[in-house]
Structures are given as C-alpha cells and as structure tokens.
Scaffold this motif. Structure first.
Motif, mmCIF file in Angstrom:
data_model
loop_
_atom_site.group_PDB
_atom_site.id
_atom_site.type_symbol
_atom_site.label_atom_id
_atom_site.label_comp_id
_atom_site.label_asym_id
_atom_site.label_seq_id
_atom_site.Cartn_x
_atom_site.Cartn_y
_atom_site.Cartn_z
ATOM 1 N N LEU A 236 82.581 -10.399 -58.462
ATOM 2 C CA LEU A 236 82.862 -9.732 -59.322
ATOM 3 C C LEU A 236 84.007 -8.512 -59.014
ATOM 4 C CD1 LEU A 236 80.122 -9.095 -61.735
ATOM 5 C CD2 LEU A 236 81.791 -11.079 -61.771
ATOM 6 N N LEU B 282 89.989 -11.006 -63.903
ATOM 7 C CA LEU B 282 88.664 -11.893 -64.199
ATOM 8 C C LEU B 282 88.987 -12.300 -65.671
ATOM 9 C CD1 LEU B 282 87.920 -8.789 -63.049
ATOM 10 C CD2 LEU B 282 85.587 -10.072 -62.643
ATOM 11 N N ILE C 53 80.796 -6.710 -68.117
ATOM 12 C CA ILE C 53 81.603 -7.020 -66.741
ATOM 13 C C ILE C 53 82.900 -5.784 -66.643
ATOM 14 C CG2 ILE C 53 83.560 -8.548 -65.590
ATOM 15 C CD1 ILE C 53 81.596 -10.769 -66.219
#
Lengths: 249, 249, 249, 249, 249, 249, 249, 249
Positions: free
Chosen positions: B170, B176, B190
């Motif tokens: 991540l 993302l 996230i």
C-alpha cells in the motif's frame, strides 16, 4: 510533529549529539493525545502527509480551542474548517495569531510555514459567485499546506467565452479544482480541455431540483470527460487535500 | 496521432526535411472524422493526454468496428471498454491482433506500445472477489496506457489482517485505485494508511439496500479520510484514466 | 411495577400473609393509565423487560411531567430521552431528584436502582467527537437500566492505530454499540475483529451526500462483516435497549 | 481450523506430546490462502466465532468450487449462500456430500457437526408465504452453525389471531428472527410482545411502492417497539449469524 | 349556498311564490367570486358535497380573512385548516364567533349547524401522543361537517393490549381514520380486525430514517391488509373529507 | 449594450460619421467586467437575446449593488430576481428608481423601456393562491423584457368550471406559463386544450409527499399531454425567459 | 365459511334441529388451516367482510393449487390475483370451472354466487389503454365479490372532452376507482366533479421520470381535490376491496 | 380530420354547394371513436395542432393495428412511436405503405403530406452515439409533422471543438432539440450560445449513478443557462411536438 522535525532529532541521535533517552523525551507523545472527547493525532503528517485538521462543525468552541491548543503545543500548525464566527472569536481570544476567513469559514495558525516540494500550481475554479465559500475553503487549505495556487471565478458553462478567454490558465495548471453548483457541468467541459487531473466539487448552490447539490454531484460523477474525480458536496477542504497529494513533488 | 508523432513531423519541417505542404498531408485529418453517427476524435491525446477510447455499451458491433478501424487507420491504439462478447468476436474478425478480456470486458489493439514517462506504480485494490470485473477494467486500461501497475484483491475491511499483511504494498504505490461494493469502506481505511492519492470506485456489488452501488458511492463520498477521490459506480476505466494522469512523470 | 415487586406480592398471597383482595389492591392499576393524550404502560417491564420510557421529542413539557409523575407514583424509574432543556427544567422543578444530561438529552429519576442479572460489560464506541450525543444517549440508557458499560470515543477508521491500540477492550466486551456518522464504516471494521454482537448506530453527522445519516445507514446495512445489526439513525436509545436485552444473564 | 482443534493441539504441546515444530506443521496454513481471486480465511472462526462462508452471488461455479475445496481441505465445514442451481450442481459433482436447498439457495458440507454451547432456541418467523426463501436461508444457516431453531410461518399482522394463537412459542424463544416484506410491520408487533432480542429482516417481497424492500426496511428501522434490530433486505444469512452470536452460551 | 337553501328557493319558484327573476336575484353569485388572488367557490357543496375549505398554510392573514368573509357573506360555514396562531388571531378579530383550536390548527365559524344524513360514527385513532395534531385536524373537520365521531389515542402496535382492550370500539365504527407516524403499522393491524373502510394517515412524526413521514407512508401503501386507503402525510383534513363522504347516509 | 445600440454605432461608422477608433471607445468594454467575485456579461443580450440578470439568492447586498451599478453604467436595464427585502432596500438606497415587488421578489431598474418585436401575448396561469410568488416572478420578468402578458390565477384542476370559464383566454394566448404545486396536474389539462406551447413551472407548494415540489415536477414531466415543457421547481424566471424567446416576432 | 352459512347453522341449533356437537362438526375447522408454508384463513369473511384471496405473485403453481383446493373444500369462492399463465393453466387442470382472465391476471372459482347488500354501482375508470390490466383486476375483483360495476376507459386529462362526454356516468356512481399512470392527474380532476369517494390507483405505466409509478403515486397523494384516497401502485385488487367495503348497504 | 379538410367542407356549405345534412354526413364522426379499450380522437389536430399519435409501448399489436386503421379511415396520417419490431411487422402487413424505422422505433403512414406554415428549421442535436434512438424519434416525428429539420450528432461537451466547429448551424436554427445522457450538460452549453428556445431531452444513457437518466434530467432542470426547457427522459417525441408548436409560422 512534522517529518522534518523527526528527521532532525534522529540525525542528532545518529551523530551522537543526543542519547536515545533524550530523543525519547522529545518524541514523548503517544501518536495521539486522549482528550476524552477526542484523540488528537500528532503523527498524522508522518502517516498521510498532512497534519490533523479540525472539522469545526458540530464541535463546541471549547472543544475546538482545546484541540487547537494541544496541536499548537506539539509544534503543529492548526487548520480549523467550517468554523462558526463565535468559535473563531473564541479561538482568536486564546491564540491572537490565528487568521480567520469568514467567507471560507477557516481559521489558521501558522507555527511554521510549510515548504513542501511541489510539481506546479493548483488552479481553483468556481462556476458562479455563490460557489465562492467552497472555492475559498479549498484555496485557504492549499495556503495552509503551502501549495502555490491561483483562483479563476465566475466562469460557468452558460458563458463559454468567459472560460475560453482563460484557456491558457487552465492548461498551465498542474491540478484543477473545479467548484460548481446548479447543473455542475463545468468539470466535464474543463476535463475535455486539459490533460491534468480535474477534481470536481459539487456545491449545494441552486434551488428546487438541485436538491442541495445532488444534481451537481450526479452530473460530475457521470461526466462524459473521462478522468474527472469527485469529492463530497461542498467539500472544498477534501478537494484541496487530494490536490496537494497529487501536486507533491 | 500521438504527441510523439506530431513532434517528429514538426521537427522534420523545422529541419527543412519536409515542406509545410507535405506536413499538411501527414496531419491531414480534421481533428475528428465524421462517421455520421460518431465523430472520431484523433487529437484527443494531444489535448487531454490519452487517446479516444470507445465505450462499447449501447453501440452496435458494426459501429464499434467502424470506429476502431478509423482509429487504427490513423495510427492510434484502440481500447474498447464494456464490450459485449459478440461485439468482441466481430472486432477480432476484422482485427485478429485485438486482445479481448471477457472479465474486464475490454478489447485492446496495440499499434505501438505506449511508453509514457511515469512517477511510480499504480496499485489496483479490490475488496472482494465479485469486484474483480471493475478492478480488471481499471488494470487493463492502465496496461493499454502503458502505466506500471499491481493488483491486490480480496482484502475487505471485515478481515483487516488480510489488508495489514500487505501494508508495504500500500505505502509503496504512487496512486491507489480502490474498488469496493457493499458498504464501500475500504477507501476510507486505506486513505488513513497512505499519503498518496486514493481513488475510490464503488461497485454495484451487493443486494438489498446496496441499491446497485449507491451505498458504496455515498460511503466513499463521505469518507472520514480526507482526500479520497471518487468516480462513478463501476467506472474502473475512469479511475484508471485519472490515475494515469496523476502518475505522469 | 417491576417483576420483583410482583413476585413479592404473589409470594405473600401464597404464604397466606395476604388475601386475594388485598393483593388486588396492591396490583390495582390497569396495565395502563389513560391520560387522554397518552396511555401510561405500567406492565411493560413485565412484558418486554424494560420499563416504559418517555420519548421527549414532540411532547410538551406539561405532557412529559404528567407522564413522569404517573410512572413515579406507580413506583417505576423514569427515563426521558430527547428532552429539550426547558422541559428538563420543568421536570426538575417537579422532581428535584431528576438527573439531566444536556449532551445525551436524557433525564433520569431513579426510584430504585435496577440490578439486573447480566452476562458482561457493554462497550459504547463513537467514531468521532460529533457522534457523542448519540453515544451518550446509549450510555445513559444503559446506566438507567443498570447494565455495566464502558466508553471508547474518537476511534474512526481513518486512524486505525487509534482503534488497534484498544483491541483488547473490543474483544473483552459482551456486546458492542458502535456509533458512527459520515461513511459509517466503523461497525464493519469492528465486526471483523470480534465474535460478539455488534449494533451499529448511524448518526446524522456529516454534510452534503451524507444526507442526514442515510450514507452511514446504508453503509452499515451493507456491512461486509456478517452479523452487524442496525438501528435507526441517531437512535442511541434503541441500541441500548437491544444491547441490554442481549446482555441479560 | 476450529477453536477446539487449536486447543487440542496446544494441549498436546503443553503435555509434551508434541514439539513446537510438529505443532507448527499442523497449524501450517497462513491465516488465509491466496487463490489470486480470493483469500480464503481459515482463522475466521477463531476470530469472529463462525467459519468463512461463501457468498455465491456473482461468483462463477469454478470459483465457488475452488474456495469450497480449500475450506474442506482445511477441515472446515462449508456453507455457500445465494448459490445458483447450476453452481450447486457443479459443487455436488465435486463433493457429493453437499446438501443443496433450492428454496433457501444454500449448499452445506458438514465435515464435523458443530456443537456450540447455546442459551436457548432461536425462532424464525415469516410474515407470508413469499418470504420463505429468506426465512429458510436463515434457518439453514442456523442449522449449519448448530443452533437449535424452530419455524413459524405465515403469521402476518393483518391476521393477528394467527400470531396470537402462537404466543407461547414467541415468548419461549431466546432470539427471534422476523422476516417480512410489504409493510414490514411484524417485528414491531412482536417486539411489543416479547422481552428477547428481535432481529427484523425486510424482504423484497411486494410491488409498487414496496420499492424492492425499501418500505419494509424503513418500517423496521422506525419500529415503535424499542430494541428491534435490523439487517439488510433479504439478508437471512446475516440475521442468522447475529442470532447465533447472541445465542452463544 | 347549501343544497337545502337551493332546494327551498326552487320549491318557491315551483309553487309560484317566486318568479324566475326573483330566484335569479337570490342565486345571484357566479359559482365563484374572483378576489384577484383567489376565486371563492360558492357552489362546491352542491358539486362535491362539502363547502369550500380554506387551506391556511402559505396564505397571509389578510388573504384568509378576505376569503372567510366572502364565504360567511354567502351564508356558508367557514373552516380554515393549517392556520397559524397570528392568522387565527386576526380572523377572530374580524369574526369573534370563530373557534380556534391551536393543536388541530383549525379555525371554524359555524353559521348554520350542518345536519347531514349519516350511516354511523367515525372513529379517529392515533398511534402515539405526538400524532395528536393530525388526528385532531381530522376530528375538527368532522365536527365542522357535522359527522358524529369518537377518538381513540395512544394505541400503537408495540402495545397490542392497549389496542385489543378497545376492540369493540373498533368494530363498532362505520369508518376508521388511523393516524400513525414512525413505522406506520397501525392501519395494517386494524385493517385485519374490522370489516369497514380504514383510511391511513401517515404523519411526519419520527426521526432519522422516518424521512418526514415517508416510512409511514410506504408502510401504509404496502399494507398486507387489503383495502387500507391512504392520504398524504399529515393530511388529517383529507382523511376527514373522505370519511364523511363514505359516511353519508 | 443592446443590439439596437450596437447597430446604431456600426451604422454611424458605415456612414463615415464615426471613425473605427471612436466606435471602439463606445464599444470599449470587454464582453465582461471582472469584479473579482463576478464577471458581468455586457454582451449577453447580443448573444442569447436577453440582458444579464442578477440571481439575488446567495449574494450579499453589496455584491448585488456592485453588479447592478456596473450594468446600469453600461446602459443596461437591471433585473434582480430572488432578492431579499434588505438587499432590495440597499439597492433602492443606491438607485431610487428601482421598482421592488416583495411578492415576486424582483427588483427592476428600467434604463430604457424594451420594445421587442413579439408574436402575441403570454398568459401566466397559477393553480392556487399560494403559487402566486412564482407566477409573479414570471410576470415581472416578462414586464422587464417588454413582452405583453396577462394573468389567470386560482384555476386548479379540482374546480374545472373555473378553468373552463376562461377557455377563450387560454386559446388566445401565444405561449402559456402554467404554475402549479401539489399534484401539478394543471399543465396536462391545459396542454390538452390549446395548440400553443405550454411551459409548466412546478412549485414547492404543498406538504408531506409533495417533497418540496418533486411531486409536481414529476407530474409535469410525465404529462399525458404531449408537448408540455418543464423548468425547475419555483423557476418562474426561467419560464419567462423561455416564453419570451418563443414569443419573439 | 360465509356469514350466511354460519347464521344458518346457528339457527338450526337454536331451533333444536342440530345438537351442539353436530354443529361443531360443521364448524370444525380452526379459523385457519396450517399448510406448513401457508395458513389458510377460513374466517376472514366473518372478520373483515371478504374471503381470503390468494396473491399469486411469488407463489409456485403447486402452492396456489393447494391453497385454492383448501378454500374450495371449505365451501369458499376462490379468487387468485397476479396469477401467471402457467399457474392458471395448472389451476384449471385441477378445477376446470375456474375462469381465467389473462389481461386482469385473475382466476376465479365461483362456488356460490355472492349477493351482498349494496348501496349502488361502482365505476372503474382508466386514463389510458395501457392502464387496462390494473383496471380489469379491479373490475374482476368486484365481480368476484358480487358488486355491480361499470367500466369507463381511455378518458385521460389531456382530452377533457372525452371525460366530460361521460359526466353523468361519473356523478351516478356510488364509488369511483380511478386508474391512471404517467402524471396520474385523473383522480384530481374527477375528485372535483363528484361528491362520492374517489379511490386513485397509480399504475407503473409510463417511462423515464415516471419511475415505475412513483410520479402518479405522488400526484394522487398530493391531489388538490380533497378526499381522494390512494392505494399502492398497480393495486387494482386493493382498490376493489376498499370500494366494496364502502359500497356495502 | 385536418383543419384544411374541415374548412373546405364549411366553404362548400357557405357556397351552397353542400347542404347542412350533406356536410353532417362528411363530419359524421363523433370527436372520438370508442373502440372499447381506446377512444380514438379525430379532432385533436383541430384542438391542439397535431393529430392523435399512437404510443406503442404497452399496447398489443392488435390494438395498434385497430387504432391505426381507424385513424387512416378518417383520413388522418398515422404516427406510432415506441413500436416494437413485431408490432411494426403486423402493422405493415395491414398497411404496406407504413415506413418503419427500427432505430427511432417509429412507424409512419403518410395519407397526405403535411405542409404546415413554419418559421424556420429545427436542429436536432445528440451528445453521443448512444443517444441516437431518442434523437431519431424526435427527427422522425418532425418529419411526420412536416417541419424542416437537421441533425447534428456526437458533439458532447467533453470535446468542445466538435461543437464549436458547428457554431453557425447552432445559431441558424429556429428551435434546438438537445438530446444528452450521462451528465446532460450539453443544453446548458448550447443555451449560452444561442438566442432561440432550447429543449433538453435527457436520455437514460449512462450507468451507475446516471440512475437511468435521472442525472441528466436534474442537470438540465438546473441549467445555469436560463430558458432551457426540459421534457421527460427519452421523450424525443414530446420534444418534437413542442418544437413544432414553437416553429409554427
């Protein structure tokens, strides 16, 4: 605590100028302070790239002051959004250096001017005069984060010549924040003119079937210009956060 | 016509290797071809940074083939999204080099492999197995645009350990894309872990009060993680376009 | 009339210490008192396990006082929810022993401290500072019903470390009430960490596309963590009633 | 891996009958298996009290079979919900012991009969004949989890005598799952009759202004009987998961 | 002009006691008076069975007074609904005989007591105390129209015993007006108990997902008790008009 | 600058009475003035046929005055819609000749009476008394634009005789603006009676399931009378703009 | 069991022609038969005035046949609504006397022709040709219940002359069922013409912003003609049940 | 019967060439024919300016044929919209001269070519290729009504250069029909460029948060370009009817 501050401390340890224990004293706070009603997050900047920001709506003036003091004491800049006039008053009574913008509804205390590495300038565009509070919230947030930015206001799609007269400003920006209410068509038009990311911010401006920004929101989500990104209705702050992430060098 | 192709032609003119007239012959097309039912936009890449992409839904196989041929004849790569199996069949009959992915519902013809200057890798994340078609549409679009990317699938918020076991992936991504249906909470989680732009793609996965993606859409728009950007429900393509704009070096 | 009181009377009859007629005098009320505008339900505790609670919103101060007096005269504890400050004032003028909490908007008169048999402790969790009024309504109701409970506030999903630092408190609870506005993702995350019932309470906190709690409500209903239960928006009281039913020993 | 299996292994280590290495071999799996398109979660039962369940909708028969095999190979029972007839067929071809219920749309493979410690019986109630598939999904899930349960069907509020004739069954249950479409009033009525937790499951049964279950959902969320808990429309499985958590002894 | 008045005049003509011209003088008004901002309808009673009623919301006190005077001067009774306190004050200043009910928000001037031929009594039922203003609007309208009626309040479905204790009153009514907010289940339950028409009136009572009466409205429209009829949210007046039409002998 | 003024200047140039430079001085303004918060559009009349109109809602009194002055200084008439009483006060303090209509919420400064070539008269119809503010906004706009118009008020569909008594006025109009709230049926009925364009304006008049004009809006959009055109809820101004475009000779 | 049948039995007991035991044999059924998946309600006619009706949608042909047989065996007429063609086929295979109407989607078995005491005739009106299935469902239900009725079709508000040409039929009816889709304005117009109860049935006829009947539903709920009553979208059956209750003599 | 036909007959009577009786024979039809399921309106053209048009959706092929024959027999042109392929087939079997367009879903029988007096040309614009069926429905209707018109397709706002390249066509039109799905921004942009009436037609093209045309509909209703008129989603026919009314000379 900013990344620069942390790096400086660690460098002193590395250079033998500071023992681990002494460093520990300096980095003494837990990642968050527990105020009972709130946990102030001191390491957010390390983790997500911008410091904890206080969302003023629904908080009492006392709560806002308490959180702001904790942030300041930890050496962080303070940005309060959606602050009511009386809460701003109370904050300035405790911290006279706070800058309050009643249109943007922001209050900013600059402990240390941020100097992020950036890729270019961010352009904040507003379709109409009544979209200004949201656009200014975005602009003030960019200012608090230290990102260079410009404003281009009242260039709605029903008067394309006003927009076209500014085409160079559009194509020269690194990221574009486009604020629009009513039918929210401006991000679609701009998205077809530039090759940089466009962040649409629907506003609750309008009446009747605008349904408090729903029309503009749906319009932007369904933009025929691929690549238009959308944030919540009236969320100038969120758009600025995302724009500054994209603009980081 | 790609920017590189245009630059090459102009350089030849500058170098005296080509007369203006000859150059004109090479850049002979209008910015768009009028097929009657469609105007094929040959200069979109110059203008907005990616070539014209054909949205397959609601177009007949004949229309798709006609547009694709016009693009190919102009030396452009072809990307068709939301293509039905029979239309893909028809397209491959005319252009055997087309690569069709039935899960992503994409068809790609690569005339010349794109090699854009990029900043890093894009990570495509899917909350659940049933979100794969949308995630794959994003991944295939990134592939067509030449942007390096990785996949991380089935890491929904009800099993945080699956997500946390991949925390380094991540934080290592430049952008993302987070695809999630049902309650759509993954971008919020996230967004609190990384300092790079997060693009949420709500999917129509779910039932009952998911209302075909509305629940996930509202969830992402109201994310408590500032800076989450949102595209339309199931719009993996749009997310990829935006991500590639952000990722350009 | 509580079950304990009824059992005591019946035991006296059984023991010959009370005639049927005398017992009748003691259980003299109809199951409900007819005040014209309201029927006060004295046997609710026997029937559904908790006494009649007065919903203060939309009732005049006079109506609230009249109902509360009837309950008190029947030997019952009084809990008023959603009480306006002036109605609370009026109630305290008649019953000085009433405890008023302006954040939770509750007023409680304890005639006899309840001591229910319980299975464990109930944990009341709030995602953000602005969710406190709803969380406190739940906590005050648990207090009125005599169920042991704890509070864990400001642990939203965009700062998972704040939540994870309290993981033991989560797994130690018998029932969890999780209050969250905005995207309402917290119950999904917690539902994936514990093996006890999770009751989600969406709040009307948020703006724009939060649509007064609709986003959080849909999010919780579509939770990817199976077994999350939901009550109405801002309904801290209802969550506490359900939690105390589950927690009964 | 069930908690009992894990405890047995650890006991053997404690007793010196197993070395740590040998134990490691037995607990060799990561908490999840990565199938690429899915991460099979083997430790969910340890964590949230019930094993990983496969949601069949939107998954191919191949995907379902692959996940089911991985679960079976790890010694876990398999429950697939919302399974289409052809996927059930495919599953039975690989695992003949699978029990398929076409009304409930469930497929169950019992490797080891679960014998949880429980508090009482769970009652599954359906308002009308057309609510049966959802009620049966709940009942089959309870069966798979090993919780004792009963059924009470076609007792809608427009024929109260049918409900009242079964009042003792209502008051004898430890938890009540109440499935209803149309106006969804049944949980409110039952919530006023019992002192145990009531879980309302709105169904998409109805037409016109039922809006696919929205009417029943809103009705249950606004129940005037405090303490009614709600799950998503048609979510019999989720109701059963929650009920079994509440019913654990 | 009421039907009785008209019949009397026509009888006099028939009997030779009045010339056509003289009759014309008596029936001199156009069917409606044009006040510029409103056309007062004097023949509505002849046409639809009840006199013109003034909807007070959104009209100024001056407009209400002017219309009321025109009606009174034409010998008609006056009923104003949704009248604000100050408009009622102004009306009473001009017509001291007006009866104002602040709960029902009605003002009534009885020029001639109506004595319609009726079939039976109408029962006005309210689920909760907060539904009273709407129920009283219905009751006051019935009073103004001269229809016999009774009230039964605070008999919501979460306390069925309160309702059942009044079952005879339910079955004895000719028409039933059932006013309920929150989940709006009461008309469904009553519709299953009686064989007379049930008119459901959803109210905007409730909060959160009650969505200002939408939950109750949808609930009533989807009633599993066939034959329940519905009027607009909070429309006690409309329910009374319909009930009096049904009750006419 | 009106088309007539521009034509006059150009004619003078053509006739040699004016040099190009002198003409330039006269047409000196950019198409728009940049006030920072607003770009005043002086050439709108040339481009879209009516001058810039100031939408007063959401603008401060100062902003309205500043824009109005700029328009007046450029020789244009000024029309402000949705003006609040205090802003109208402020405007009249600066420009005493402004005519303010508090019902229509308009303020008009007539610099030069417009005398457009027209086809006929426009009829403004309102279903009920409470629809007047919207109808008057339309009428005042028509007045400001110089189009002949008539009013026909309080002719809702529940009293067809009132409408039918005015049938000749309906059929004599060139364009019909039909303003209606509640169920919004009037445009459908009128659309079936006339052969000229009907513009429906839904109003937010009504309550409960009127949902602030949504019911009337949907009703008009679904009109069974083909050819009914619709504008936004409460948008009397927009209807008048469209009507005047249609009515231009 | 009809009221007449029960009265006859009781009269025989009174007259000594039947012992209590013998009577018991005749009234032997419980008020409902438990078929497992359904409880057939044999005493509904006694309780709510019309026999149990089978709602065919969502039931299998087998279930419909089973319920119908139970009703027939108890001497009751059978009415199945929303029956699919194949289920009707199956039903006729078991009961050849069943009359199936594919437009109305009803199946009727008349064991004994009902002869209720009635007040007058019921008029079923349909706005357009596409509303016929719903109107016919109402008409067939009235037929099954033995109420005299007439039909008036294709008289929408955009052609008022068609409606007005039938004004006498309107005013001659005791109850009016008005079926309309699209903008649903017909009940408002008719409600202004008659003094008898009007039951509006919105239909899902229309497209686009008709939203499957929502536009017509909202229109009818907001009717400016007071006293219009509304049932669910497409619910011709419910309208007929209510109309027959009103029409009972 | 067209106005011209009626005028001719009346002129013959005036000239003594026809007796009143003979004229009566020629004008013998009632204004409408009663087919039982439909009333065919022969005088609509006299009343509202265009002949009765058959809306094909929801009608059987038999019904369409019957109505069409009645119209043709009365000497009228026939236009059927939303006709399914098989119904078109059936119609052509009865009337081989019918022209069927499967894209526009129209069937037209021209008995006598209409030659209305017009003001100018109508321009039909479509934003994208997938909007063609709706745009063609509008164009075919204009053709049937005899109004001159042009087409301009695939000129969406994300490629303004395509639109601007056609600016002269825009400004040359008398009325503009603008068909757009997705975000529906095109009418706003065009409304700012022209001074003639713009009729927006939202289409159901799009996916996800387009909600079947709702996004485009709201967008057009909230257009920042004053004077944009809107019809129902996908209602190309309605737009053409309105446009032809405006265009009448």
């Amino acid at each position: 605590m900013t990344p620069a501050q942390l790096r400086a401390i660690l460098a002193e340890v590395e250079a033998g100028q500071l023992t681990a224990d002494q460093a520990l004293q300096k980095v003494k706070h837990l990642p968050f302070d527990d105020l009972g009603f709130a946990r102030v997050d001191h390491h957010r900047q390390l983790r997500v790239g911008f410091p904890e920001v206080v969302f003023g709506e629904g908080k009492t003036a006392e709560q806002i002051v308490a959180i702001a003091e904790r942030l300041r004491d930890a050496g962080q800049n303070v940005l309060v959004t959606r602050i009511a006039p009386d809460a701003a008053e109370a904050l300035r009574a405790h911290m006279p250096a706070v800058a309050h913008d009643p249109v943007a509804r922001t209050a900013i205390l600059t402990v240390e001017r941020p100097t992020p590495k950036v890729r270019g300038r961010i352009l904040v565009i507003a379709a109409g005069t009544t979209d200004l509070p949201v656009a200014e919230e975005a602009a003030r947030t960019l200012e608090a984060f230290g990102h260079p930015h410009d404003r281009l206001y009242d260039v709605g799609v029903s008067g394309l010549h006003r927009l076209m007269a500014n085409k160079e400003r559009l194509t020269g920006a690194e990221v574009l924040i486009v604020v629009a209410g009513m039918e929210g068509a401006l991000p679609s038009v701009i998205g077809g003119l530039v090759d940089r990311p466009v962040i649409g911010v629907p506003t609750s401006v309008g009446y009747g079937a605008a349904f408090n920004g729903l029309a503009a929101l749906l319009s932007m989500l369904n933009s025929c210009a691929a690549g238009v990104l959308v944030v919540n209705i009236d969320n100038g702050f969120g758009a600025a956060v995302a724009a500054s992430m994209i603009n980081r060098g």
